[in-house]
Motif scaffolding. Structure first.
Motif, PDB file in Angstrom:
ATOM      1  N   HIS A 104      82.452 -16.713   7.598  1.00  0.00           N
ATOM      2  CA  HIS A 104      82.750 -17.753   8.590  1.00  0.00           C
ATOM      3  C   HIS A 104      83.024 -19.108   7.940  1.00  0.00           C
ATOM      4  CE1 HIS A 104      82.129 -15.432  12.266  1.00  0.00           C
ATOM      5  NE2 HIS A 104      81.478 -14.642  11.431  1.00  0.00           N
ATOM      6  N   SER A 105      83.604 -19.995   8.740  1.00  0.00           N
ATOM      7  CA  SER A 105      84.130 -21.242   8.163  1.00  0.00           C
ATOM      8  C   SER A 105      83.078 -22.327   7.987  1.00  0.00           C
ATOM      9  CB  SER A 105      85.246 -21.797   9.064  1.00  0.00           C
ATOM     10  OG  SER A 105      84.690 -22.317  10.266  1.00  0.00           O
ATOM     11  N   LEU A 106      82.025 -22.285   8.799  1.00  0.00           N
ATOM     12  CA  LEU A 106      81.000 -23.343   8.789  1.00  0.00           C
ATOM     13  C   LEU A 106      81.620 -24.715   9.049  1.00  0.00           C
ATOM     14  CD1 LEU A 106      79.503 -20.943   7.423  1.00  0.00           C
ATOM     15  CD2 LEU A 106      78.335 -22.611   6.012  1.00  0.00           C
TER      16      LEU A 106
ATOM     17  N   ASN B 165      82.469 -30.919  15.316  1.00  0.00           N
ATOM     18  CA  ASN B 165      81.749 -31.457  16.481  1.00  0.00           C
ATOM     19  C   ASN B 165      81.338 -32.911  16.303  1.00  0.00           C
ATOM     20  OD1 ASN B 165      82.077 -28.933  17.452  1.00  0.00           O
ATOM     21  ND2 ASN B 165      79.929 -28.355  17.483  1.00  0.00           N
TER      22      ASN B 165
ATOM     23  N   TYR C 191      71.764 -22.174  11.412  1.00  0.00           N
ATOM     24  CA  TYR C 191      73.083 -21.557  11.608  1.00  0.00           C
ATOM     25  C   TYR C 191      72.950 -20.061  11.902  1.00  0.00           C
ATOM     26  CZ  TYR C 191      77.818 -19.883  10.737  1.00  0.00           C
ATOM     27  OH  TYR C 191      79.045 -19.294  10.887  1.00  0.00           O
TER      28      TYR C 191
HETATM   29  P1  FAD Z   1      83.785 -19.817  12.883  1.00  0.00           P
HETATM   30  O1  FAD Z   1      83.376 -18.470  13.303  1.00  0.00           O
HETATM   31  O2  FAD Z   1      84.274 -19.996  11.506  1.00  0.00           O
HETATM   32  O3  FAD Z   1      84.872 -20.322  13.943  1.00  0.00           O
HETATM   33  C1  FAD Z   1      85.698 -21.454  13.683  1.00  0.00           C
HETATM   34  C2  FAD Z   1      85.516 -22.531  14.700  1.00  0.00           C
HETATM   35  O4  FAD Z   1      85.945 -22.084  15.979  1.00  0.00           O
HETATM   36  C3  FAD Z   1      84.097 -22.995  14.902  1.00  0.00           C
HETATM   37  O5  FAD Z   1      83.703 -23.938  13.934  1.00  0.00           O
HETATM   38  C4  FAD Z   1      84.136 -23.577  16.305  1.00  0.00           C
HETATM   39  O6  FAD Z   1      84.537 -24.921  16.261  1.00  0.00           O
HETATM   40  C5  FAD Z   1      85.210 -22.763  16.999  1.00  0.00           C
HETATM   41  N1  FAD Z   1      84.613 -21.764  17.884  1.00  0.00           N
HETATM   42  C6  FAD Z   1      84.473 -20.439  17.651  1.00  0.00           C
HETATM   43  N2  FAD Z   1      83.941 -19.834  18.729  1.00  0.00           N
HETATM   44  C7  FAD Z   1      83.722 -20.779  19.641  1.00  0.00           C
HETATM   45  C8  FAD Z   1      83.177 -20.776  20.950  1.00  0.00           C
HETATM   46  N3  FAD Z   1      82.746 -19.666  21.552  1.00  0.00           N
HETATM   47  N4  FAD Z   1      83.072 -21.947  21.583  1.00  0.00           N
HETATM   48  C9  FAD Z   1      83.507 -23.090  21.021  1.00  0.00           C
HETATM   49  N5  FAD Z   1      84.024 -23.159  19.785  1.00  0.00           N
HETATM   50  C10 FAD Z   1      84.143 -22.011  19.112  1.00  0.00           C
HETATM   51  N6  FAD Z   1      79.348 -23.617  18.845  1.00  0.00           N
HETATM   52  C11 FAD Z   1      79.026 -24.879  18.558  1.00  0.00           C
HETATM   53  O7  FAD Z   1      79.799 -25.581  17.922  1.00  0.00           O
HETATM   54  N7  FAD Z   1      77.839 -25.412  18.985  1.00  0.00           N
HETATM   55  C12 FAD Z   1      76.939 -24.670  19.686  1.00  0.00           C
HETATM   56  O8  FAD Z   1      75.880 -25.165  20.042  1.00  0.00           O
HETATM   57  C13 FAD Z   1      77.264 -23.320  19.986  1.00  0.00           C
HETATM   58  N8  FAD Z   1      76.393 -22.532  20.673  1.00  0.00           N
HETATM   59  C14 FAD Z   1      76.728 -21.240  20.941  1.00  0.00           C
HETATM   60  C15 FAD Z   1      75.833 -20.443  21.675  1.00  0.00           C
HETATM   61  C16 FAD Z   1      76.161 -19.139  21.985  1.00  0.00           C
HETATM   62  C17 FAD Z   1      75.223 -18.294  22.801  1.00  0.00           C
HETATM   63  C18 FAD Z   1      77.388 -18.610  21.570  1.00  0.00           C
HETATM   64  C19 FAD Z   1      77.767 -17.219  21.919  1.00  0.00           C
HETATM   65  C20 FAD Z   1      78.268 -19.384  20.827  1.00  0.00           C
HETATM   66  C21 FAD Z   1      77.965 -20.704  20.514  1.00  0.00           C
HETATM   67  N9  FAD Z   1      78.849 -21.514  19.791  1.00  0.00           N
HETATM   68  C22 FAD Z   1      78.508 -22.814  19.527  1.00  0.00           C
HETATM   69  C23 FAD Z   1      80.180 -21.013  19.394  1.00  0.00           C
HETATM   70  C24 FAD Z   1      80.233 -20.383  17.996  1.00  0.00           C
HETATM   71  O9  FAD Z   1      79.237 -19.414  17.879  1.00  0.00           O
HETATM   72  C25 FAD Z   1      80.074 -21.424  16.916  1.00  0.00           C
HETATM   73  O10 FAD Z   1      81.039 -22.430  17.092  1.00  0.00           O
HETATM   74  C26 FAD Z   1      80.272 -20.857  15.527  1.00  0.00           C
HETATM   75  O11 FAD Z   1      79.360 -19.823  15.296  1.00  0.00           O
HETATM   76  C27 FAD Z   1      80.127 -21.944  14.477  1.00  0.00           C
HETATM   77  O12 FAD Z   1      80.209 -21.419  13.193  1.00  0.00           O
HETATM   78  P2  FAD Z   1      81.513 -21.553  12.297  1.00  0.00           P
HETATM   79  O13 FAD Z   1      81.902 -22.971  12.213  1.00  0.00           O
HETATM   80  O14 FAD Z   1      81.225 -20.843  11.013  1.00  0.00           O
HETATM   81  O15 FAD Z   1      82.566 -20.804  13.184  1.00  0.00           O
END
Ligand code: FAD
Length: 525
Positions: free
Chosen positions: A269-271, A277, A370
């Motif tokens: 994942h990208s983090l 945000n 995370y």
């Molecule tokens: P990656 O998997 O690398 O995805 C890339 C980007 O896509 C993320 O950084 C995010 O900006 C966006 N994204 C992906 N899925 C979603 C989604 N469902 N909604 C909105 N943006 C998305 N995201 C948060 O930023 N804050 C939260 O508090 C949050 N709570 C969540 C709670 C639940 C129950 C679920 C199912 C999802 C939640 N998410 C939340 C969405 C998502 O899980 C996270 O954005 C993601 O895991 C962040 O990790 P990443 O940057 O490595 O994402």
């Protein structure tokens, strides 16, 4: 002071629209750290650190512009005094007496109400600026929903692709397809994920270390650890994280975005959610950089399926979720379609459960602040749904424990997507699956004391028991929808005796919270 520009902790960019036409001769910037922001919402130590450190880094940027700034630090006012954000703001308005207060739209409904009340009480006109950090404005989303009975991300996403010309080939989607989801659902090979390139890690600098010391002192009782803190807290770091992701990890993101494995907290994942945000980086630059990398490096190096899968998250889900939040508040916070009332098990705060999947997901959540999407949705969220936990308590937990948690994105994901608390306003069915799904998508079940294929008996996986119990309990509702009718048909193949056994085991699990304690007792029979 002509204009006092308030910059909130998740609006840390110089292109903040409230700063447009800033005139240092007449205007001032205001930033406020308030302890109530970390305690009113119970908060992971890493989450508090991310916000405070990023704010303090941004303070340096504002000062480097030569702009006058009032920065109210956490400990600048005596403890217990004016702890809430709006109390502190009220005191500032009284002291500074600006002609106008300027703020960019905030990420929380409650905060918006609070700011309005505060400005009114102080007799200071409040001027809201539309948040240009998002590609889809609140008004644009509201327009999109008009006349639609069902809000579906896929439809919205296609409009965004066209409107913002992302992954387009003339007026057709690049590659002739809008959606490559089918290519993006792989589990890791049975031998494990193999080598995954490290995500960018940012060593805490002096500012972050000072904040950590403050957090350890002031918020010692808060959950979570600061020992693994790697998060970007400046724009430069956000951009570095983006670059590293595209160069090294995007390739694996596509196929493995749903995969889980013990002790693999980040997968591919990208983090980037923290940097996005907090507005350190703009979604448009993320989307453009990813698309450009695909076009330059070609299909072999960065296949379209993965690139589209990633862009769908940022341009599709992220924008959609934000639109939903502002359409559905304040009701979304109270939504409880199934009327679930059970308390959140205490082990959500410790990870002390015999269920290996939840132990792993909660453990990494407490260590890192995370968990990736599928862990949040299909483990932590789904269990809370199946275990009939009060959605408010679940939402409070999610808001507390993740470094990227801000209500606009957390609440629709929790209440809407994971818990179906709003009755499927934007999802076509509840996301539920038995332990067999976890077994397919991870190695958690190997070595777990429960067996995912068993519905009842001492070794039955609680996720599986509660999945069948959920179908049983909501049989009529689920049978009525074409998206869930098949699940119910499987339930209807069971004998009355089997169904009764599921009910007894579920009652035992739910009432006794039996799976919570380490080494908990065995099943009812
Ligand atoms: P990656 O998997 O690398 O995805 C890339 C980007 O896509 C993320 O950084 C995010 O900006 C966006 N994204 C992906 N899925 C979603 C989604 N469902 N909604 C909105 N943006 C998305 N995201 C948060 O930023 N804050 C939260 O508090 C949050 N709570 C969540 C709670 C639940 C129950 C679920 C199912 C999802 C939640 N998410 C939340 C969405 C998502 O899980 C996270 O954005 C993601 O895991 C962040 O990790 P990443 O940057 O490595 O994402």
């Amino acid at each position: 002071v002509r204009r006092l520009v308030l910059i909130l902790g998740d609006q840390l960019w110089l292109d903040n629209p409230a700063l447009a036409d800033f005139d240092p001769a007449q205007d001032r910037v205001l930033m406020i750290e308030a302890p109530g922001e970390s305690t009113g919402v119970w908060s992971h130590q890493a989450r508090i650190t991310v916000f405070l450190s990023a704010m303090r880094h941004f303070r340096e940027r504002v000062l480097a512009q030569g702009w006058p700034l009032d920065y109210i630090g956490l400990e600048d006012e005596p403890e217990g005094h004016a702890d809430r954000f709006t109390d502190r703001l009220a005191r500032c308005l009284q002291r500074i007496r600006p002609v106008r207060l300027d703020v960019c739209e905030c990420g929380e409904w409650q905060m918006q109400q609070g700011l309005e009340a505060c400005a009114t009480a102080a007799g200071v006109p409040l001027h809201w600026h539309a948040d240009t950090h998002f590609l889809c404005s609140r008004e644009r989303f509201a327009r999109w929903t008009r006349g639609r009975r069902e809000w579906r991300m896929e439809h919205f996403y296609r409009e965004m692709r066209r409107e913002h010309r992302v992954l387009m080939d003339g007026d057709q989607p690049l590659g002739g397809q809008w959606n490559f989801d089918a290519d993006n659902r792989k589990a890791y090979p049975r031998t494990g994920p193999g080598w995954i390139p490290e995500p960018a890690r940012f060593e805490p600098d002096d500012i972050t270390r000072e904040v950590m010391a403050l957090v350890r002192r002031r918020f010692a009782g808060h959950p979570g650890s600061l020992d693994h803190f790697i998060w970007p807290v400046t724009r430069e770091q956000g951009l570095q994280a983006l670059r590293r992701f595209i160069d090294e990890r995007l390739l694996g993101f596509g196929p493995y975005q749903d995969a889980m494995w013990n002790d693999t907290p980040y997968g591919w994942h990208s983090l980037l959610s923290v940097a996005l945000n907090l507005h350190l980086i703009h979604p448009r630059e993320v989307i453009d950089a990813v698309e450009q990398a695909h076009r330059e490096r070609g299909e072999q190096a960065l296949p379209l399926a993965g690139v589209e899968g990633f862009i769908r998250q940022v341009l599709g889900w992220r924008e959609f979720i934000r639109g939903v939040y502002w359409q559905e508040m304040p009701g979304l916070r109270e939504a409880n379609h199934f009327g679930h009332q059970r308390p959140l098990p205490a082990w959500y705060w410790t990870g002390e459960t015999d269920m290996a999947c939840l132990r792993d997901a909660i453990g990494q959540t407490l260590r890192h602040g995370y968990a990736h999407h599928i862990q949040r949705l299909m483990l932590l969220g789904q269990y809370a749904l199946l275990a009939e936990i009060d959605p408010r308590q679940v939402a409070d937990w999610f808001l507390a424990v993740y470094v990227d948690a801000i209500e606009w994105v957390e609440l629709p994901n929790v209440a809407g997507m994971a818990l179906y608390a709003n009755g499927g306003r934007f999802t076509s069915k509840p996301y539920v699956a038995s332990g067999q799904y976890v077994s397919r998508m991870s190695n958690h079940c190997q070595g777990c004391r429960f067996r995912p294929e068993l519905r009842t008996g001492p070794q039955a996986c609680p996720m599986t028991t509660l999945y069948w119990h959920f179908l049983d309990r909501h049989e009529a509702e689920l049978a009525a929808s074409p998206r869930t009718a098949l699940m119910v048909r499987n339930l209807q193949r069971l004998t009355p005796g089997e169904r009764q056994a599921i009910r007894s085991q579920a009652a035992w699990l739910l009432d006794g919270a039996a799976a919570s304690a380490p080494g908990a007792a065995h099943g009812p029979g």
